[in-house]
Design a protein around this motif. Structure first.
Motif, PDB file in Angstrom:
ATOM      1  N   SER A  88      -2.374  -2.532  -7.534  1.00 18.70           N
ATOM      2  CA  SER A  88      -1.197  -2.496  -7.970  1.00 18.70           C
ATOM      3  C   SER A  88      -0.124  -2.232  -6.662  1.00 18.70           C
ATOM      4  O   SER A  88      -0.642  -1.848  -5.663  1.00 18.70           O
ATOM      5  CB  SER A  88      -0.991  -0.984  -8.968  1.00 18.70           C
ATOM      6  OG  SER A  88      -1.237   0.122  -8.050  1.00 18.70           O
ATOM      7  N   GLU A  90       1.852   0.169  -6.433  1.00 18.28           N
ATOM      8  CA  GLU A  90       1.772   1.757  -6.117  1.00 18.28           C
ATOM      9  C   GLU A  90       0.781   1.895  -5.304  1.00 18.28           C
ATOM     10  O   GLU A  90       0.918   2.781  -4.328  1.00 18.28           O
ATOM     11  CB  GLU A  90       1.957   2.583  -7.354  1.00 18.28           C
ATOM     12  CG  GLU A  90       1.865   4.196  -7.311  1.00 18.28           C
ATOM     13  CD  GLU A  90       3.118   4.490  -6.713  1.00 18.28           C
ATOM     14  OE1 GLU A  90       3.168   5.628  -5.932  1.00 18.28           O
ATOM     15  OE2 GLU A  90       4.297   3.855  -6.893  1.00 18.28           O
ATOM     16  N   ARG A  91      -0.369   1.314  -5.506  1.00 20.46           N
ATOM     17  CA  ARG A  91      -1.695   1.514  -4.548  1.00 20.46           C
ATOM     18  C   ARG A  91      -1.331   1.166  -3.393  1.00 20.46           C
ATOM     19  O   ARG A  91      -1.784   1.676  -2.339  1.00 20.46           O
ATOM     20  CB  ARG A  91      -2.764   1.062  -5.552  1.00 20.46           C
ATOM     21  CG  ARG A  91      -4.138   1.267  -4.926  1.00 20.46           C
ATOM     22  CD  ARG A  91      -4.498   2.629  -4.487  1.00 20.46           C
ATOM     23  NE  ARG A  91      -5.775   2.653  -4.076  1.00 20.46           N
ATOM     24  CZ  ARG A  91      -6.257   4.028  -3.382  1.00 20.46           C
ATOM     25  NH1 ARG A  91      -5.345   4.925  -2.909  1.00 20.46           N
ATOM     26  NH2 ARG A  91      -7.503   3.946  -2.769  1.00 20.46           N
ATOM     27  N   SER A  93       1.107   0.480  -1.793  1.00 20.80           N
ATOM     28  CA  SER A  93       2.348   1.088  -0.990  1.00 20.80           C
ATOM     29  C   SER A  93       1.517   2.665  -0.499  1.00 20.80           C
ATOM     30  O   SER A  93       1.928   3.015   0.555  1.00 20.80           O
ATOM     31  CB  SER A  93       3.392   1.444  -1.702  1.00 20.80           C
ATOM     32  OG  SER A  93       4.059   0.220  -2.050  1.00 20.80           O
ATOM     33  N   GLU A  94       0.655   3.059  -1.465  1.00 17.58           N
ATOM     34  CA  GLU A  94       0.230   4.332  -1.044  1.00 17.58           C
ATOM     35  C   GLU A  94      -0.735   4.268   0.076  1.00 17.58           C
ATOM     36  O   GLU A  94      -0.602   5.087   1.142  1.00 17.58           O
ATOM     37  CB  GLU A  94      -0.660   4.689  -2.268  1.00 17.58           C
ATOM     38  CG  GLU A  94      -1.471   6.182  -2.091  1.00 17.58           C
ATOM     39  CD  GLU A  94      -2.101   6.598  -3.244  1.00 17.58           C
ATOM     40  OE1 GLU A  94      -3.235   6.766  -3.354  1.00 17.58           O
ATOM     41  OE2 GLU A  94      -1.472   6.816  -4.318  1.00 17.58           O
ATOM     42  N   GLU A 166      15.589  -1.321  -5.762  1.00 15.41           N
ATOM     43  CA  GLU A 166      14.259  -1.515  -6.099  1.00 15.41           C
ATOM     44  C   GLU A 166      14.139  -2.956  -7.170  1.00 15.41           C
ATOM     45  O   GLU A 166      13.287  -3.568  -6.919  1.00 15.41           O
ATOM     46  CB  GLU A 166      13.489  -0.410  -6.699  1.00 15.41           C
ATOM     47  CG  GLU A 166      13.404   0.671  -5.532  1.00 15.41           C
ATOM     48  CD  GLU A 166      12.560   1.938  -6.291  1.00 15.41           C
ATOM     49  OE1 GLU A 166      11.789   2.506  -5.699  1.00 15.41           O
ATOM     50  OE2 GLU A 166      12.828   2.027  -7.482  1.00 15.41           O
ATOM     51  N   GLU A 170      12.127  -6.284  -6.757  1.00 12.66           N
ATOM     52  CA  GLU A 170      11.121  -6.769  -7.589  1.00 12.66           C
ATOM     53  C   GLU A 170      11.585  -8.343  -8.222  1.00 12.66           C
ATOM     54  O   GLU A 170      10.630  -8.888  -8.701  1.00 12.66           O
ATOM     55  CB  GLU A 170      11.321  -5.915  -9.099  1.00 12.66           C
ATOM     56  CG  GLU A 170      10.846  -4.458  -8.717  1.00 12.66           C
ATOM     57  CD  GLU A 170      11.014  -3.486  -9.703  1.00 12.66           C
ATOM     58  OE1 GLU A 170      10.511  -2.410  -9.566  1.00 12.66           O
ATOM     59  OE2 GLU A 170      11.745  -3.736 -10.725  1.00 12.66           O
ATOM     60  N   ARG A 186      10.498   3.195  -0.621  1.00 15.86           N
ATOM     61  CA  ARG A 186       9.527   4.259  -0.819  1.00 15.86           C
ATOM     62  C   ARG A 186       9.781   5.202   0.271  1.00 15.86           C
ATOM     63  O   ARG A 186       9.634   6.393   0.072  1.00 15.86           O
ATOM     64  CB  ARG A 186       8.205   3.615  -1.037  1.00 15.86           C
ATOM     65  CG  ARG A 186       7.073   4.818  -1.273  1.00 15.86           C
ATOM     66  CD  ARG A 186       5.760   4.037  -1.354  1.00 15.86           C
ATOM     67  NE  ARG A 186       4.705   5.058  -1.245  1.00 15.86           N
ATOM     68  CZ  ARG A 186       4.099   5.457  -2.467  1.00 15.86           C
ATOM     69  NH1 ARG A 186       4.166   4.707  -3.481  1.00 15.86           N
ATOM     70  NH2 ARG A 186       3.046   6.387  -2.313  1.00 15.86           N
TER      71      ARG A 186
END
Length: 256
Positions: A88, A90-91, A93-94, A166, A170, A186
């Motif tokens: 993902s 999110e993952r 970017s984390e 954002e 996207e 982010r």
């Protein structure tokens, strides 16, 4: 003992330790070659052992590495096994954010890149953004087209403005450019100094940002690439100037 034998054992040991990592990379290449998609199941453990000519322990360690990288998920039970997983945003970017955890990232660093990247991103949307997309963005802008009534609404408005950008990212056709812009936003949202700035009344930032975004949507609708690029660049430079000025105000208060 023959000369060089200890070194040979050390090299063998090193290769042994690296074998699961090498196998994990081989499995990734195999997934790409087979054009497997998220949700597809990998061969059973015994088949992986045969396919890659590896031991059971090496295969299991390799799969654990891929699971840690979020590239597969391992299920247990009757329908258990290893399945390809889509990493993902999110993952991803984390994980990348962890690299910058101890780096001294500043507002200047972030906006220097936003100034360079977001104009290109905006231009790439000219033939992609639909009337439905523009209406969605206009609806989002209504959340900050008026002065906030409370400090909480002030903060929410700032994050809604970032959500506008954002959404543009996207929609971008270039996945690398999209990810880079989303990652910068982010970082900005997580920066302590940005939170302190957003907690203060920012009527000029709100009104100026809203005006630039309104102009941008108009230029996108007219498919005016030169104007789109100019507006986005001016918007980012305006935001950088304002944010860094507020940063200095906050730091001066802190040093008193």
């Amino acid at each position: 003992m023959p000369p060089g034998m200890p070194h040979a054992r050390g090299a063998t040991s090193a290769r042994g330790r690296n074998r699961p990592r090498e196998l994990a990379e081989a499995v990734k290449d195999w997934i790409a070659e087979q054009a497997l998609q998220p949700g597809d199941r990998l061969p059973q453990e015994k088949d992986l052992i045969t396919l890659f000519k590896a031991s059971r322990g090496t295969v299991r360690e390799a799969l654990k590495l891929l699971e840690a990288q979020d590239l597969i998920r391992i299920r247990t039970g009757p329908h258990g096994g290893a399945y390809v997983k889509d990493v993902s945003l999110e993952r991803a970017s984390e994980l990348l954010g962890n690299y910058f955890f101890f780096k001294d990232i500043t507002l200047h660093d972030i906006y220097e890149l936003r100034i360079r990247l977001e104009p290109d991103l905006a231009v790439s949307l000219i033939d992609i953004v639909t009337s439905e997309d523009r209406n969605e963005l206009k609806q989002l802008m209504r959340r900050y087209d008026h002065p906030p009534a409370t400090a909480e609404e002030e903060r929410e408005q700032r994050f809604a403005e970032l959500r506008f950008h954002e959404r543009l990212a996207e929609l971008a056709p270039n996945p690398l450019l999209s990810f880079a812009c989303l990652f910068l936003i982010r970082l900005l949202k997580e920066l302590t100094i940005a939170h302190r700035i957003y907690a203060q009344p920012q009527p000029e930032l709100r009104a100026g940002g809203h005006n630039y975004q309104k102009q941008l949507l108009d230029a996108l609708e007219r498919k005016d690439a030169r104007r789109v690029r100019r507006i986005m660049r001016e918007h980012m430079k305006f935001a950088q100037t304002h944010m860094q000025a507020q940063e200095m105000v906050i730091l001066k208060r802190f040093l008193r």
